[in-house]
Write a protein that holds these residues in place. Structure first.
Motif, PDB file in Angstrom:
ATOM      1  N   UNK A 299       0.828  -1.211   0.000  1.00  0.00           N
ATOM      2  CA  UNK A 299       0.000   0.000   0.000  1.00  0.00           C
ATOM      3  C   UNK A 299       0.863   1.263   0.000  1.00  0.00           C
ATOM      4  N   UNK A 300       1.982   1.221   0.693  1.00  0.00           N
ATOM      5  CA  UNK A 300       2.869   2.387   0.711  1.00  0.00           C
ATOM      6  C   UNK A 300       3.464   2.616  -0.682  1.00  0.00           C
ATOM      7  N   UNK A 301       3.856   1.545  -1.359  1.00  0.00           N
ATOM      8  CA  UNK A 301       4.408   1.700  -2.716  1.00  0.00           C
ATOM      9  C   UNK A 301       3.348   2.225  -3.686  1.00  0.00           C
ATOM     10  N   UNK A 302       2.120   1.748  -3.590  1.00  0.00           N
ATOM     11  CA  UNK A 302       1.052   2.246  -4.453  1.00  0.00           C
ATOM     12  C   UNK A 302       0.730   3.710  -4.172  1.00  0.00           C
ATOM     13  N   UNK A 303       0.846   4.123  -2.917  1.00  0.00           N
ATOM     14  CA  UNK A 303       0.626   5.534  -2.580  1.00  0.00           C
ATOM     15  C   UNK A 303       1.688   6.414  -3.246  1.00  0.00           C
ATOM     16  N   UNK A 304       2.922   5.930  -3.303  1.00  0.00           N
ATOM     17  CA  UNK A 304       3.967   6.687  -3.988  1.00  0.00           C
ATOM     18  C   UNK A 304       3.688   6.841  -5.474  1.00  0.00           C
ATOM     19  N   UNK A 305       3.189   5.786  -6.103  1.00  0.00           N
ATOM     20  CA  UNK A 305       2.845   5.893  -7.529  1.00  0.00           C
ATOM     21  C   UNK A 305       1.710   6.880  -7.756  1.00  0.00           C
ATOM     22  N   UNK A 306       0.709   6.843  -6.912  1.00  0.00           N
ATOM     23  CA  UNK A 306      -0.400   7.790  -7.045  1.00  0.00           C
ATOM     24  C   UNK A 306       0.071   9.233  -6.896  1.00  0.00           C
ATOM     25  N   UNK A 307       1.009   9.452  -5.999  1.00  0.00           N
ATOM     26  CA  UNK A 307       1.445  10.816  -5.727  1.00  0.00           C
ATOM     27  C   UNK A 307       2.381  11.333  -6.814  1.00  0.00           C
ATOM     28  N   UNK A 308       3.367  10.541  -7.225  1.00  0.00           N
ATOM     29  CA  UNK A 308       4.401  11.054  -8.119  1.00  0.00           C
ATOM     30  C   UNK A 308       4.064  10.888  -9.590  1.00  0.00           C
ATOM     31  N   UNK A 309       3.235   9.926  -9.921  1.00  0.00           N
ATOM     32  CA  UNK A 309       2.871   9.730 -11.319  1.00  0.00           C
ATOM     33  C   UNK A 309       1.566  10.411 -11.684  1.00  0.00           C
ATOM     34  N   UNK A 310       0.597  10.389 -10.798  1.00  0.00           N
ATOM     35  CA  UNK A 310      -0.714  10.962 -11.088  1.00  0.00           C
ATOM     36  C   UNK A 310      -1.002  12.252 -10.330  1.00  0.00           C
ATOM     37  N   UNK A 311      -0.079  12.662  -9.450  1.00  0.00           N
ATOM     38  CA  UNK A 311      -0.267  13.867  -8.627  1.00  0.00           C
ATOM     39  C   UNK A 311      -1.609  13.836  -7.871  1.00  0.00           C
ATOM     40  N   UNK A 312      -1.968  12.638  -7.414  1.00  0.00           N
ATOM     41  CA  UNK A 312      -3.218  12.465  -6.666  1.00  0.00           C
ATOM     42  C   UNK A 312      -2.862  12.342  -5.185  1.00  0.00           C
ATOM     43  N   UNK A 313      -2.793  13.490  -4.513  1.00  0.00           N
ATOM     44  CA  UNK A 313      -2.399  13.497  -3.106  1.00  0.00           C
ATOM     45  C   UNK A 313      -3.473  12.902  -2.204  1.00  0.00           C
ATOM     46  N   UNK A 314      -4.735  13.058  -2.574  1.00  0.00           N
ATOM     47  CA  UNK A 314      -5.833  12.547  -1.730  1.00  0.00           C
ATOM     48  C   UNK A 314      -5.790  11.018  -1.676  1.00  0.00           C
ATOM     49  N   UNK A 315      -5.676  10.375  -2.842  1.00  0.00           N
ATOM     50  CA  UNK A 315      -5.614   8.905  -2.871  1.00  0.00           C
ATOM     51  C   UNK A 315      -4.355   8.386  -2.176  1.00  0.00           C
ATOM     52  N   UNK A 316      -3.241   9.106  -2.337  1.00  0.00           N
ATOM     53  CA  UNK A 316      -2.007   8.686  -1.680  1.00  0.00           C
ATOM     54  C   UNK A 316      -2.147   8.732  -0.165  1.00  0.00           C
TER      55      UNK A 316
END
Length: 377
Positions: free
Chosen positions: A153-170
């Motif tokens: 889950x932590x790795x997926x949060x990093x992808x959401x934040x740095x690739x999609x700029x989705x801070x809420x989902x991260x």
């Protein structure tokens, strides 16, 4: 010697004369002449001799021909026998070579098969040992699976934040990972949970940018481009002539000029206009100008998603300059300038954290437990 020779010749002459006399007597006496039957055997003897000699020649020729044919047949058969023998020897040699190659291939395959079997046996032993260790881990440490899920889950949060700029989902994924660690009820995970709390706080403190709202506004401005009208030629205002006469006598020349100008103004009017006049744009240039303006607005939209602050600001500034220079001052242009002025001060670039501190701790924790599992401790 001469006497003897002469006696011989005389004797021979006498004998020849006696034979001649005898033949004459036989010719004269019909009774003593030979009959046809007595002459036939004497005539048949030479003919039989000729037939016998020709038969012997033919027999000799036939024997010679038979001998030659026998020799030819023997030579041909001997050559064929030699060729067949040579071909048989060559075939036997090739067969032996093929057999040796086949034996070598069988030996190589046998060695490979033995190596494969050996590797398979060792792999089976390793898998059996790992299965026992996994079963032991499952029986002793069932909570490690939840730890691995938290790390995922932590790795997926990093992808959401740095690739999609989705801070809420991260932030939500990091919170779910913290719930997994809380369910383990392990005091040794307190440093990891503290790092997760710091990461969540850093994400929530990031300034939120309404990218969808900015793009919608830019799109509405882009739709108004086709409604703009080009600015016309602006001429400088002509000054009205002054025909007021002076009361001074010394200004009689000036008064005369004004009187003449006032009289001729009814016929010809000349007014001077001073100022810079710009040429009108052609229809093709007007189309290029409108398309370039749309392109600048689309470029600003793309810069919003890519967080390119410099490109965003320069695109809006160029669009605003073109609106002021080339288009008529009407309600459409005024609306577009007001919207651009509101968008110019927006900050689209966000400074996200470069990495999560909890991710490295979780990865290290999983590696340590896996190492202990493999070593059997």
């Amino acid at each position: 010697m001469t006497d003897k020779t002469d006696n011989k010749q005389d004797h021979q002459n006498t004998a020849v004369a006696g034979e001649v006399d005898a033949e004459q007597q036989q010719a004269l006496s019909p009774e003593t002449s030979p009959s046809p039957e007595s002459k036939a055997p004497e005539q048949q003897a030479p003919e039989q001799k000729k037939t016998a000699s020709s038969g012997k020649i033919l027999a000799i020729i036939a024997i010679v021909i038979a001998i030659v044919l026998a020799a030819i047949l023997y030579w041909h058969g001997h050559n064929q026998a030699l060729a067949q023998t040579e071909q048989l020897n060559r075939m036997q040699t090739e067969l032996q070579q093929q057999q040796s190659r086949l034996e070598q291939a069988e030996a190589a395959q046998s060695s490979k098969l033995a190596a494969v079997v050996s590797n398979q046996n060792s792999t089976s032993e390793q898998l059996e040992g790992l299965s026992h260790k996994v079963l032991d881990l499952d029986s002793k440490r069932p909570n490690d699976w939840m730890l691995a899920e938290a790390e995922y889950l932590v790795r997926m949060a990093g992808r959401k934040l740095w690739l999609e700029q989705d801070a809420v989902s991260a932030a939500m994924m990091l919170a779910n990972a913290d719930e997994r660690l809380a369910a383990l009820n392990d005091p040794g995970l307190t440093p990891v949970r503290r790092a997760l709390a710091d990461d969540i706080a850093n994400i929530k403190s990031v300034k939120k940018v309404d990218r969808e709202g900015l793009v919608i506004k830019l799109n509405s401005i882009n739709d108004q481009v086709d409604k703009l009208t080009l600015a016309g030629v602006i001429m400088a205002r002509a000054e009205a002539p002054d025909f007021t006469l002076s009361e001074s006598v010394s200004d009689w020349k000036e008064n005369l000029k004004k009187s003449w100008a006032s009289f001729s103004d009814d016929f010809v009017t000349v007014r001077r206009r001073d100022g810079n006049v710009e040429a009108l744009l052609s229809p093709q240039q007007h189309w290029y100008l409108s398309e370039n303006l749309k392109g600048k607005l689309l470029q600003a939209q793309l810069a919003v998603y890519r967080e390119q602050q410099d490109i965003y600001d320069s695109s809006l500034t160029q669009a605003e300059q073109w609106l002021q220079d080339y288009f008529a001052d009407d309600s459409v242009r005024q609306f577009m300038l007001e919207q651009l002025a509101q968008l110019e001060g927006q900050q689209i670039k966000v400074d996200y954290p470069e990495q999560f501190s909890a991710q490295e701790r979780l990865q290290q924790l999983l590696d340590d437990r896996l190492q202990r599992l493999l070593t059997g401790l």
